[in-house]
Design an enzyme around this catalytic site. Structure first.
Site, PDB file in Angstrom:
ATOM      1  CG  ASN A 109      -0.393   0.666   2.413  1.00  0.00           C
ATOM      2  OD1 ASN A 109      -0.426   1.894   2.563  1.00  0.00           O
ATOM      3  ND2 ASN A 109       0.200  -0.142   3.296  1.00  0.00           N
ATOM      4  CG  PHE A 113      -0.172   9.201   7.150  1.00  0.00           C
ATOM      5  CD1 PHE A 113      -0.116   7.846   7.394  1.00  0.00           C
ATOM      6  CD2 PHE A 113       0.813  10.018   7.703  1.00  0.00           C
ATOM      7  CE1 PHE A 113       0.910   7.292   8.169  1.00  0.00           C
ATOM      8  CE2 PHE A 113       1.843   9.486   8.476  1.00  0.00           C
ATOM      9  CZ  PHE A 113       1.892   8.119   8.708  1.00  0.00           C
ATOM     10  CB  SER A 173       3.910   5.570   7.160  1.00  0.00           C
ATOM     11  OG  SER A 173       3.485   5.551   5.803  1.00  0.00           O
ATOM     12  CG  ASN A 175       3.173   4.413   1.738  1.00  0.00           C
ATOM     13  OD1 ASN A 175       3.958   4.047   0.870  1.00  0.00           O
ATOM     14  ND2 ASN A 175       2.453   3.579   2.459  1.00  0.00           N
ATOM     15  CB  THR A 176       4.451  10.397   5.000  1.00  0.00           C
ATOM     16  OG1 THR A 176       3.060  10.071   5.033  1.00  0.00           O
ATOM     17  CG2 THR A 176       4.626  11.886   5.285  1.00  0.00           C
ATOM     18  CE  LYS A 215       2.768   0.083  12.824  1.00  0.00           C
ATOM     19  NZ  LYS A 215       1.355  -0.062  12.452  1.00  0.00           N
ATOM     20  CG  ASN A 244       4.376   0.986   9.465  1.00  0.00           C
ATOM     21  OD1 ASN A 244       3.697   0.566   8.534  1.00  0.00           O
ATOM     22  ND2 ASN A 244       4.109   2.124  10.084  1.00  0.00           N
TER      23      ASN A 244
HETATM   24  C1  LIG Z   1      -3.560  -0.887   3.681  1.00  0.00           C
HETATM   25  C2  LIG Z   1      -2.714  -0.649   4.892  1.00  0.00           C
HETATM   26  C3  LIG Z   1      -2.765   0.581   5.531  1.00  0.00           C
HETATM   27  C4  LIG Z   1      -1.982   0.812   6.660  1.00  0.00           C
HETATM   28  N1  LIG Z   1      -2.049   2.020   7.296  1.00  0.00           N
HETATM   29  C5  LIG Z   1      -1.314   2.233   8.420  1.00  0.00           C
HETATM   30  C6  LIG Z   1      -1.421   3.453   9.124  1.00  0.00           C
HETATM   31  O1  LIG Z   1      -2.184   4.353   8.775  1.00  0.00           O
HETATM   32  N2  LIG Z   1      -0.641   3.611  10.231  1.00  0.00           N
HETATM   33  C7  LIG Z   1       0.206   2.640  10.680  1.00  0.00           C
HETATM   34  O2  LIG Z   1       0.870   2.831  11.704  1.00  0.00           O
HETATM   35  N3  LIG Z   1       0.304   1.459  10.043  1.00  0.00           N
HETATM   36  C8  LIG Z   1      -0.441   1.236   8.931  1.00  0.00           C
HETATM   37  N4  LIG Z   1      -0.329   0.044   8.284  1.00  0.00           N
HETATM   38  C9  LIG Z   1       0.638  -0.961   8.775  1.00  0.00           C
HETATM   39  C10 LIG Z   1      -0.016  -2.003   9.677  1.00  0.00           C
HETATM   40  O3  LIG Z   1      -0.572  -1.429  10.820  1.00  0.00           O
HETATM   41  C11 LIG Z   1       1.032  -3.069  10.091  1.00  0.00           C
HETATM   42  O4  LIG Z   1       2.017  -2.457  10.902  1.00  0.00           O
HETATM   43  C12 LIG Z   1       1.717  -3.721   8.913  1.00  0.00           C
HETATM   44  O5  LIG Z   1       0.826  -3.906   7.837  1.00  0.00           O
HETATM   45  C13 LIG Z   1       2.321  -5.084   9.273  1.00  0.00           C
HETATM   46  O6  LIG Z   1       1.317  -5.939   9.795  1.00  0.00           O
HETATM   47  P1  LIG Z   1       0.510  -7.026   8.901  1.00  0.00           P
HETATM   48  O7  LIG Z   1       1.537  -7.841   8.174  1.00  0.00           O
HETATM   49  O8  LIG Z   1      -0.289  -7.796   9.882  1.00  0.00           O
HETATM   50  O9  LIG Z   1      -0.333  -6.254   7.972  1.00  0.00           O
HETATM   51  C14 LIG Z   1      -1.114  -0.210   7.156  1.00  0.00           C
HETATM   52  C15 LIG Z   1      -1.084  -1.448   6.505  1.00  0.00           C
HETATM   53  C16 LIG Z   1      -1.872  -1.686   5.396  1.00  0.00           C
HETATM   54  C17 LIG Z   1      -1.806  -3.033   4.726  1.00  0.00           C
END
Ligand SMILES: Cc1cc2nc3c(=O)[nH]c(=O)nc-3n(C[C@H](O)[C@H](O)[C@H](O)COP(=O)(O)O)c2cc1C
Length: 340
Positions: A109, A113, A173, A175-176, A215, A244
């Site tokens: 992704n 934000f 993140s 993406n910022t 995080k 993350n």
């Molecule tokens: C579509 C998407 C959006 C996410 N948005 C955020 C976010 O806004 N803030 C954040 O701290 N992590 C965000 N994450 C990261 C997740 O919280 C997590 O840390 C990461 O995906 C690893 O865990 P997972 O493998 O269980 O997905 C996002 C992940 C995905 C897939």
């Protein structure tokens, strides 16, 4: 049942499917179906001075604006982390910005934000009836330079302070632009220090000390891990979320969508996330909590994170692929492990 629903959801693009699934969940909660099918699962743990009904949580990003807290809570999560939220609303990056790597149980992704701003989120969280723990994850607006980032985090922290059980400072993140640079010593001490100082004032004012958690990314060198751990200890942070999404593509080379820009999540991030989790467990005293996130797709993965030193676990991508049953699977595996 979820595998059927997943087939239907995966016929639409990932962002539409995300919205449909959450609206469906809200509907299911509204008519009492989710509670009947899943219910609340009691496996209480006290972490950061907070009593969690169970140690399995929904990771940040699924519910960016706090619109679905009760619906998510009704499927058995012990805690739900909402956000990332920024001071001002912002649209995020152009679509498409979420991609499924189905063969790998993964996603990429680059949402950036997208959120309705902290004031909206505060209004939403005030309406919740969810009895579990609520984490609020805060960030900075995309056009705020890193030199001023602390002001954005400060504004969000002040606004969510009385509404959150814990607050997550998201500096990881991908993406910022430049956000991850906040993990470097140049910015980190100043950022965490200012937040901790202001937290002390807020704790006095409201007679409530809200735990602060940072995080981090899975893409960290050993010296960065050491420096972050020192900053966490020195600035009285209560916990750390590892991790993350990753910018690495080593584990998905050649797959469809693998070269899309953004953060990779799900099964392929597990190993790296676990290495970083274990490294922080070694670097931090036990009193500082660790939340293990990244690549949980079954109960075994959750139990492994606990074995590596996590006090709590969270997932996002696993939920997309496995559905609500993943909560019970994780809880059963964690319980089985703790009783052996
Ligand atoms: C579509 C998407 C959006 C996410 N948005 C955020 C976010 O806004 N803030 C954040 O701290 N992590 C965000 N994450 C990261 C997740 O919280 C997590 O840390 C990461 O995906 C690893 O865990 P997972 O493998 O269980 O997905 C996002 C992940 C995905 C897939």
């Amino acid at each position: 049942m979820y595998s059927l629903l997943r087939k239907a959801l995966f016929l639409t693009d990932p962002e539409t499917a995300h919205g449909l699934a959450l609206e469906g969940l809200r509907l299911g909660h509204g008519i009492g179906a989710t509670g009947l099918l899943c219910g609340s699962i009691s496996q209480p743990v006290t972490v950061m001075g907070l009593e969690f009904p169970n140690p399995v949580g929904m990771a940040a990003g699924m519910d960016k604006n706090g619109d679905y807290i009760d619906a998510l809570g009704s499927i058995g999560f012990g805690f739900v982390e909402v956000g990332t939220v920024t001071p001002r609303p912002q649209p995020g990056n152009p679509k498409p910005r979420i991609f499924r790597l189905e063969k790998a149980n993964a996603m990429i992704n680059r949402l950036g934000f997208n959120n309705k701003g902290v004031d909206y989120l505060v209004r939403q969280v005030q309406k919740r009836t969810f009895g579990g723990i609520l984490g609020i994850n805060i960030g900075k607006n995309f056009d705020t330079p890193n030199e001023d980032a602390a002001n954005d985090y400060m504004e969000c922290m002040e606004k969510v302070y009385t509404h959150a059980d814990y607050i997550t400072i998201n500096i990881s993140s991908p993406n910022t632009t430049g956000l991850r640079d906040l993990q470097n010593a140049k910015h980190l001490g100043n950022l965490l220090g200012r937040l901790n100082a202001r937290r002390r004032e807020l704790a006095d004012e409201y007679h409530k000390r809200v735990p602060l958690v940072v995080k981090v990314a899975p893409d960290l060198e050993d010296d960065q891990i050491t420096a972050i751990a020192e900053a966490v200890i020195q600035n009285e942070f209560d916990g750390l979320i590892a991790t993350n999404t990753t910018i690495s593509r080593d584990t998905v080379k050649g797959m469809r969508h693998a070269e899309e820009q953004g953060g990779l999540s799900g099964a392929p991030v597990k190993e790296k996330a676990n290495q970083v989790l274990a490294a922080f467990r070694a670097a931090l005293p036990d009193a500082i909590a660790l939340i293990g996130t990244g690549g949980i797709t079954d109960g075994k993965d959750a139990a492994e994170k606990i074995r590596l030193g996590a006090d709590l676990v969270q997932f996002y991508t696993g939920f997309v692929y496995k559905g609500p049953d993943l909560v019970t699977d994780c809880l059963k595996a964690i319980q089985a492990q703790s009783s052996t």
